[in-house]
Design a protein around this motif. Structure first.
Motif, mmCIF file in Angstrom:
data_model
loop_
_atom_site.group_PDB
_atom_site.id
_atom_site.type_symbol
_atom_site.label_atom_id
_atom_site.label_comp_id
_atom_site.label_asym_id
_atom_site.label_seq_id
_atom_site.Cartn_x
_atom_site.Cartn_y
_atom_site.Cartn_z
ATOM 1 N N ASP A 55 -15.131 4.736 -1.941
ATOM 2 C CA ASP A 55 -15.419 3.143 -1.554
ATOM 3 C C ASP A 55 -13.448 2.531 -1.897
ATOM 4 O O ASP A 55 -13.048 1.936 -1.040
ATOM 5 N N LEU A 56 -13.199 2.541 -2.872
ATOM 6 C CA LEU A 56 -11.610 2.545 -3.397
ATOM 7 C C LEU A 56 -10.575 2.774 -3.077
ATOM 8 O O LEU A 56 -10.066 2.267 -2.760
ATOM 9 N N TRP A 57 -10.901 4.417 -2.480
ATOM 10 C CA TRP A 57 -9.967 4.747 -1.418
ATOM 11 C C TRP A 57 -9.783 4.394 -0.145
ATOM 12 O O TRP A 57 -8.751 3.828 0.376
ATOM 13 N N ASP A 58 -11.008 4.018 0.411
ATOM 14 C CA ASP A 58 -11.495 3.736 1.551
ATOM 15 C C ASP A 58 -10.983 2.227 2.289
ATOM 16 O O ASP A 58 -11.007 1.296 3.040
ATOM 17 N N GLY A 59 -11.262 1.269 0.909
ATOM 18 C CA GLY A 59 -11.068 -0.280 0.932
ATOM 19 C C GLY A 59 -11.954 -0.871 1.392
ATOM 20 O O GLY A 59 -12.048 -2.402 2.557
ATOM 21 N N MET A 114 -3.615 4.773 1.822
ATOM 22 C CA MET A 114 -4.124 3.472 2.062
ATOM 23 C C MET A 114 -4.239 2.644 0.477
ATOM 24 O O MET A 114 -3.944 1.465 0.401
ATOM 25 N N ALA A 116 -3.620 2.516 -3.304
ATOM 26 C CA ALA A 116 -2.838 2.258 -4.823
ATOM 27 C C ALA A 116 -3.446 2.961 -6.066
ATOM 28 O O ALA A 116 -4.554 2.780 -6.545
ATOM 29 N N GLU A 119 -4.082 1.953 -9.451
ATOM 30 C CA GLU A 119 -5.075 0.699 -9.896
ATOM 31 C C GLU A 119 -6.336 1.403 -9.832
ATOM 32 O O GLU A 119 -7.099 1.632 -10.385
ATOM 33 N N ILE A 120 -6.528 2.634 -9.042
ATOM 34 C CA ILE A 120 -7.609 2.922 -8.449
ATOM 35 C C ILE A 120 -8.046 4.490 -9.236
ATOM 36 O O ILE A 120 -9.165 4.014 -10.118
ATOM 37 N N TRP A 123 -9.001 1.925 -12.954
ATOM 38 C CA TRP A 123 -10.008 1.789 -13.064
ATOM 39 C C TRP A 123 -11.752 2.519 -13.108
ATOM 40 O O TRP A 123 -12.351 2.262 -13.247
ATOM 41 N N PRO A 127 -13.245 -0.322 -18.918
ATOM 42 C CA PRO A 127 -12.853 -1.926 -19.064
ATOM 43 C C PRO A 127 -12.537 -2.396 -19.968
ATOM 44 O O PRO A 127 -12.111 -3.466 -20.991
ATOM 45 N N GLN A 131 -9.524 0.356 -19.883
ATOM 46 C CA GLN A 131 -7.997 -0.038 -18.989
ATOM 47 C C GLN A 131 -6.990 -0.629 -18.932
ATOM 48 O O GLN A 131 -6.131 -0.710 -19.077
ATOM 49 N N TYR B 21 -4.797 -2.969 1.081
ATOM 50 C CA TYR B 21 -4.856 -1.635 2.055
ATOM 51 C C TYR B 21 -4.018 -2.775 2.881
ATOM 52 O O TYR B 21 -4.155 -2.962 3.323
ATOM 53 N N ARG B 22 -3.235 -1.283 3.611
ATOM 54 C CA ARG B 22 -3.204 -1.370 5.069
ATOM 55 C C ARG B 22 -3.767 -0.514 6.307
ATOM 56 O O ARG B 22 -4.293 0.715 6.384
#
Ligand SMILES: [Zn+2]
Lengths: 380, 158
Positions: A55-59, A114, A116, A119-120, A123, A127, A131, B21-22
């Motif tokens: 999910d975090l990569w896909d936004g 897509m 960052a 950050e990804i 995370w 935490p 982190q 995101y883009r």
């Protein structure tokens, strides 16, 4: 025992730094159609689908849902592995061994461009304790690199030679993102990112996708002229906390590979395997993983590389595709290794073909510094 | 049974996650927005197999597992197939401001389309909204090429 599951179709995209010219669903649809055509199956033939994405990569939340249409999953069961694509292949194998599926499509996709990376991967860590200290995959990798290199007397130049081998061999791989002749000096002179890891020691970030069609023994025999059998498979997790692990020890990979070798009846991997594709996000990891996979003794990874034993034409070529150093679609990396292994034992690997390859190893990792390890042996 | 906690408050660590995101839209969405921006026309794509018109247009008909390439104009009139009246506000990502409440939200099947699209309804009173209500898209004067180019759907008499 007769192998019960085969790979009957495999496909990968070209790995690129930015596939912004097409939507994710277009990339995935294309790679899925190719894998299905390769397998000679239609959408109606698919009993289940396993995807891998994060999910975090896909936004997006539950981001596998955006793939439903293009992986042929409407009115079919689909499950998602939120991690490496080789883990999804393990799930796919299980759908068949469980008897709920005869043909399973496994798909992995990631758009490294897509998100960052810092950050990804930051995370991933706790935490409360980690982190805020800035820990990410790169800085954690540097801890592991240094630990391993100090313990076994591996030099930065030894690691640089991994980069040179992989970038050179990637010139034979039309799917590679980076491929060229490089020198030890060039790697040594590239900017230091986290001691002892320099810019050229790190895999680039890529966009890409892979798809594999798995089939039960009966279906594979009925449908495929060239089924590639899963001869062995093993996976194992180490503890999450870096401080609880022996970073250079890698017990998880030793256990995962022993399981896979046991199933495949392999006692001497260096002699019995013909080619290995390993998931090394940093140059030092290729040396470390080859040791833990039992291709050589501990601390000898650099020695067998320098002797040319892991180059194309050597005793056991490691990453003739160029590996992740040549293209790193993050969570797709492990499934890419399986696709490459399949192409090798089919004799369809083009200019990067290892002559007469009959048994190949595919390796994937998930989590930080190889916390999770997957090993698969395929053969014809 | 819950253990009595002596401390006034246990530690809670604040975590702020901020990511940009883009999202690559792809050629189909690009054409959809370009057409709406430049000509004000709302476009869909027809599946070569089931012949249904998908709106918003997308490169694949999931049911038929087929590529879609034939473009057709739909709307701007359509029919409400589902509606609600929203009484909590949200930050409109396109304006950065909270949207005034209550407002109507619905699924609108544009004339000529198979699939219905989500959008805002001008009418926010649930007593005045109904399934089967005829509506028409109201477009922005100065369109920017995003889903906000349709301001809302307004009720029409026919
Ligand atoms: Zn259709």
């Amino acid at each position: 025992m007769n192998p019960q599951v085969a790979v009957i179709g495999a496909s990968q995209t070209k790995f690129e730094s930015d596939k912004g010219y097409e939507a994710i669903i277009e990339t995935v649809f294309n790679v899925v159609l190719e894998a299905m055509a390769d397998a000679g199956v239609k959408r109606d033939d698919l009993d289940s689908i396993v995807t891998s994405s994060v999910d975090l990569w896909d936004g997006r939340t539950a981001s596998n849902q955006m793939l439903t249409d293009v992986v042929g999953a409407i009115m079919k069961p689909e499950s998602r592995v939120a991690g490496d694509g080789l883990g999804a292949a393990f799930q796919g194998i299980m759908t068949i061994l469980a008897g709920v599926s005869e043909i399973t499509l496994v798909v992995s996709q990631c758009r490294g461009s897509m998100g960052a990376y810092y950050e990804i991967s930051n995370w991933v860590f706790d935490p409360i304790y980690q982190q805020t200290l800035g820990l990410d995959y790169l800085s954690a990798g540097a801890l592991q690199a240094n630990h391993y290199m100090k313990q076994f007397g591996i030099s930065q130049k030894d690691c640089a030679r991994v980069v040179i081998k992989n970038l050179r061999d990637a010139q034979n791989n039309p799917y590679a993102q980076v491929a060229r002749e490089a020198t030890v000096d060039e790697v040594m002179d590239s900017p230091m990112l986290a001691y002892p890891i320099k810019e050229m020691d790190v895999a680039p970030i890529s966009d890409g996708a892979c798809a594999v069609v798995l089939a039960s023994r009966e279906k594979a025999k009925a449908l495929s002229k060239k089924p590639i059998w899963i001869l062995g498979a093993g996976s194992c997790l180490d503890s999450h906390y870096l401080g609880d692990r022996d970073l250079a020890g890698g017990d998880a990979l030793i256990r995962a590979s022993k399981k896979a070798y046991g199933m495949a009846g392999i006692s001497d991997p260096l002699e019995e395997l013909d080619v290995a594709e390993v998931s090394a996000a940093f140059s030092y990891q290729e040396l470390l993983w080859t040791e833990l996979l039992g291709f050589c003794g501990r601390g000898e990874g650099a020695k067998i590389l320098q002797k040319g034993m892991t180059s194309l034409g050597g005793t056991l070529p490691v990453n003739p595709s160029g590996g992740m150093i040549a293209g790193n679609p993050v969570t797709v990396a492990g499934l890419t290794r399986l696709v490459e292994a399949v192409l090798q034992v089919r004799g369809e690997a083009g200019a990067r073909q290892v002559r007469g390859a009959r048994k190949a190893l595919a390796h994937g990792t998930t989590g930080c510094c190889g916390q999770g390890q997957y090993v698969m042996i395929v053969g014809n | 049974m819950r253990r009595e906690v002596q401390q006034e408050e246990l530690l809670r660590v604040p975590v702020h996650m901020k990511l940009h995101y883009r999202f690559p839209a792809g050629a189909h969405y690009e054409r959809f927005f370009k057409e709406m921006k430049e000509t004000g026309r709302i476009m869909g794509v027809r599946c070569p197999e089931c012949r249904r018109v998908l709106v918003p247009p997308r490169p694949v008909c999931g049911e038929c597992f087929a590529r879609t390439e034939e473009w057709v104009q739909v709307g701007p009139k359509g029919t409400v197939v589902a509606y609600t009246s929203i009484c909590f506000s949200f930050i409109d990502l396109t304006t950065g401001k909270p949207r005034p409440i209550p407002y109507g939200a619905g699924l609108i099947q544009l004339d000529g389309a198979y699939s219905a699209i989500n959008h805002i309804l001008e009418e926010g009173d649930p007593g005045k909204l109904y399934i089967g209500m005829r509506v028409e898209a109201v477009l922005k004067e100065k369109r920017e090429g995003n889903i906000g180019d349709i301001l809302y759907f307004k009720g029409i008499e026919e």
